[in-house]
Scaffold this motif. Structure first.
Motif, short mmCIF file in Angstrom:
data_model
loop_
_atom_site.label_atom_id
_atom_site.label_comp_id
_atom_site.label_asym_id
_atom_site.label_seq_id
_atom_site.Cartn_x
_atom_site.Cartn_y
_atom_site.Cartn_z
N TYR A 11 -40.23 18.66 -50.75
CA TYR A 11 -40.70 17.44 -50.10
C TYR A 11 -39.63 16.36 -50.23
O TYR A 11 -39.09 16.13 -51.31
CB TYR A 11 -42.02 16.95 -50.71
CG TYR A 11 -42.45 15.62 -50.17
CD1 TYR A 11 -43.02 15.53 -48.91
CD2 TYR A 11 -42.24 14.45 -50.90
CE1 TYR A 11 -43.41 14.29 -48.39
CE2 TYR A 11 -42.61 13.21 -50.38
CZ TYR A 11 -43.19 13.14 -49.13
OH TYR A 11 -43.55 11.91 -48.61
N ARG A 12 -39.35 15.66 -49.14
CA ARG A 12 -38.35 14.61 -49.13
C ARG A 12 -39.06 13.25 -49.12
O ARG A 12 -39.94 13.00 -48.28
CB ARG A 12 -37.45 14.73 -47.91
CG ARG A 12 -36.27 13.73 -47.89
CD ARG A 12 -35.34 14.03 -46.74
NE ARG A 12 -36.05 13.97 -45.47
CZ ARG A 12 -35.52 14.34 -44.31
NH1 ARG A 12 -34.30 14.85 -44.27
NH2 ARG A 12 -36.22 14.24 -43.19
N ALA A 13 -38.71 12.40 -50.08
CA ALA A 13 -39.32 11.07 -50.18
C ALA A 13 -39.17 10.31 -48.88
O ALA A 13 -38.11 10.35 -48.24
CB ALA A 13 -38.68 10.30 -51.33
N GLY A 14 -40.23 9.60 -48.49
CA GLY A 14 -40.24 8.82 -47.26
C GLY A 14 -40.85 9.55 -46.09
O GLY A 14 -41.08 8.94 -45.04
N THR A 15 -41.12 10.84 -46.23
CA THR A 15 -41.71 11.60 -45.12
C THR A 15 -43.14 11.17 -44.84
O THR A 15 -43.55 11.05 -43.68
CB THR A 15 -41.66 13.10 -45.43
OG1 THR A 15 -40.32 13.50 -45.69
CG2 THR A 15 -42.22 13.93 -44.28
N ASP A 16 -43.90 10.95 -45.89
CA ASP A 16 -45.32 10.58 -45.75
C ASP A 16 -45.64 9.51 -46.78
O ASP A 16 -45.53 9.75 -47.99
CB ASP A 16 -46.21 11.80 -45.96
CG ASP A 16 -47.68 11.53 -45.66
OD1 ASP A 16 -48.09 10.36 -45.73
OD2 ASP A 16 -48.41 12.49 -45.38
N PRO A 17 -46.03 8.29 -46.36
CA PRO A 17 -46.31 7.22 -47.34
C PRO A 17 -47.46 7.54 -48.28
O PRO A 17 -47.49 7.09 -49.42
CB PRO A 17 -46.62 6.01 -46.45
CG PRO A 17 -46.97 6.58 -45.11
CD PRO A 17 -46.18 7.83 -44.97
N GLU A 50 -47.04 7.57 -52.29
CA GLU A 50 -47.89 6.81 -53.21
C GLU A 50 -48.45 7.72 -54.30
O GLU A 50 -48.50 7.34 -55.48
CB GLU A 50 -49.04 6.16 -52.44
CG GLU A 50 -49.96 5.33 -53.31
CD GLU A 50 -51.17 4.81 -52.56
OE1 GLU A 50 -51.45 3.60 -52.66
OE2 GLU A 50 -51.84 5.61 -51.87
N ALA A 51 -48.87 8.94 -53.92
CA ALA A 51 -49.41 9.88 -54.91
C ALA A 51 -48.34 10.27 -55.93
O ALA A 51 -48.62 10.39 -57.12
CB ALA A 51 -49.97 11.11 -54.21
N VAL A 52 -47.10 10.51 -55.47
CA VAL A 52 -46.01 10.87 -56.37
C VAL A 52 -45.77 9.77 -57.40
O VAL A 52 -45.48 10.05 -58.57
CB VAL A 52 -44.73 11.16 -55.57
CG1 VAL A 52 -43.53 11.33 -56.50
CG2 VAL A 52 -44.90 12.40 -54.70
N MET A 97 -49.78 18.55 -53.20
CA MET A 97 -48.34 18.46 -52.96
C MET A 97 -47.49 18.66 -54.22
O MET A 97 -46.25 18.70 -54.12
CB MET A 97 -48.00 17.09 -52.36
CG MET A 97 -48.70 16.80 -51.05
SD MET A 97 -48.25 17.98 -49.74
CE MET A 97 -46.51 17.62 -49.57
N ALA A 98 -48.10 18.79 -55.38
CA ALA A 98 -47.34 18.82 -56.63
C ALA A 98 -46.31 19.95 -56.64
O ALA A 98 -45.16 19.75 -57.04
CB ALA A 98 -48.28 18.94 -57.82
#
Length: 452
Positions: free
Chosen positions: A406-412, A416-418, A397-398
């Motif tokens: 990518y929008r924060a909150g779409t996939d937990p 976490e990886a971010v 996803m980097a």
């Protein structure tokens, strides 16, 4: 200067007496072409691997080794340039097979593949026993099991390529990725009794840089360094690998934990290719003759646990790091593929990681140890598996995150990886003079995975 003791003088005399050939066997050179010297008159008296002295005109005798026979004529390769040799010159048998009289006093020394000193520190006292350089690996049914977990002192390796005593790891890297620096760190920081370093086909100018900058005085003090530079003959480069294993086996047989590092197996195979082609073998995979891939496992299998001792004592171990210089960063080229299938794990250095400024440039996701998870605790295995999963998610996803797609909150999981992947990457950075313990490494990983 080192003052020679009476015991060392006696050892030298004994070694010289053991080299005496009962009868003088002579042959005559009938041809010199390329790397090969042809000798008549030795049929029935010599065999492959025997050492001979060639009488060169206007210079000292040249040491050579018999590599084959063709039509009753012996084929030999000199250990140095064949200048001065010609038809009619004499060839005298010296010994049946090469050997080294390794001694404990070799620690801290730099030698050539024939056991001669290269460090200008005086003569190299021979030991009382001569070890054959072409020894066979210990029998599979009598050699010991792998020893306990060994501390390498490098966080990225201790965490994700955890190693046991007697394990053999392949270090796969292209040029310019810091492999020499990493080998120096391992020589200084690994919890072992003795380190043996083989520089096979290394650039001449880099030898002193490795000894003084990467290995350092502390690392050299407990090491034996075997050097054959790129301008050496193929026989000398091949011999460097055999000599390093012979030195390591000497200390292993004393029950010691030995770290063997070879840079590189690729150049050893290139030397085997030159020798095989010169002896008339047909080229096969990418120009390598069949003997190359037959000889390679014989070398690699000599490392590992030693044989069980009759007295019940703890067997010695040779923990090995074999560097593979992958051509064009192709990790599936023949040598890399053959080595990876033989060893107990592999460590990959990645150019993109090095270019990003993180050293050691270990690609965690492509590196593994076949003894994990058996040598780690259940809690440590959970930590490393979670860290790998986070780094794998970040690798996928980097690019999207950096592009803002990518929008924060779409996939937990991605969130976490971010948050945690940069903390893991920062924890893996390590200066070459910095040593880390196993406990400190896992504590650092645990802290990196704990949300702030």
């Amino acid at each position: 200067m080192h003052e020679t003791t009476v015991e060392e003088k006696l050892q030298t005399c004994w070694a010289a007496l053991s080299d005496i050939v009962p009868a003088r066997v002579e042959g005559v050179l009938t041809g010199v072409g390329g790397l090969v010297v042809e000798i008549a008159g030795l049929t029935g008296l010599t065999s492959v691997g025997d050492r001979i002295a060639l009488s060169a005109r206007g210079r000292q005798d040249i040491l050579a080794e018999i590599v084959g026979f063709h039509g009753g004529v012996a084929q030999a390769l000199p250990f140095e340039a064949a200048d001065g040799l010609g038809p009619g010159d004499k060839a005298v048998l010296l010994s049946h097979g090469g050997n080294l009289a390794v001694a404990d006093t070799w620690l801290g020394r730099v030698i050539d593949p024939l056991g001669n000193p290269l460090d200008r520190r005086g003569r190299l006292p021979p030991g009382p026993i001569r070890h054959p350089v072409r020894a066979s690996p210990p029998a599979a049914t009598t050699r010991a099991r792998l020893g306990p977990r060994i501390e390498l002192g490098v966080r990225a390796l201790d965490l994700f390529v955890t190693c046991r005593q007697g394990q053999r790891i392949g270090l796969f890297a292209g040029s310019g990725l810091g492999k020499s620096t990493l080998l120096g760190m391992l020589a200084r920081h690994t919890a072992c009794d003795v380190a043996v370093v083989a520089l096979v086909g290394e650039r001449g100018r880099e030898v002193r840089e490795f000894l003084e900058d990467d290995l350092g005085a502390d690392g050299l003090a407990r090491s034996v360094v075997v050097v054959a530079t790129s301008d050496s003959s193929p026989l000398m480069r091949r011999q460097a690998a055999y000599a390093a294993l012979t030195v390591a086996e000497h200390f292993r047989d004393q029950g010691k934990s030995v770290l063997l590092m070879m840079d590189s197996v690729t150049r050893f195979c290139l030397a085997l290719r030159e020798i095989g082609l010169a002896a008339g073998e047909p080229p096969a995979t990418r120009g390598y003759p069949p003997s190359t891939f037959a000889e390679l496992p014989r070398l690699l299998e000599r490392a590992g646990p030693g044989p069980e001792r009759a007295d019940g004592g703890a067997p010695g171990q040779i923990t090995a790091m074999f560097n593979v210089l992958v051509e064009g960063d192709d990790h599936n080229e023949p040598v890399a593929d053959a080595v990876r299938g033989t060893l107990d794990g592999h460590l990959v250095l990645d150019r993109r990681i090095a270019e990003a400024g993180r050293y050691p440039a270990v690609d965690v996701l492509r590196s593994l140890s076949r003894t994990v998870p058996g040598c780690n605790s259940p809690e440590e295995n959970v930590l490393t598996r979670r860290a790998r999963a986070i780094l794998a998610t970040w690798a996928d996803m980097a690019d999207l995150v950096r592009l803002g797609a990518y929008r924060a909150g779409t996939d937990p999981v991605v969130d976490e990886a971010v948050k945690l992947a940069p903390r893991i990457e920062a924890m893996l950075r390590q200066e070459k003079n910095e040593r880390s313990t196993l406990e400190a490494s896992f504590a650092g990983l645990r802290a990196a995975l704990t949300p702030a």
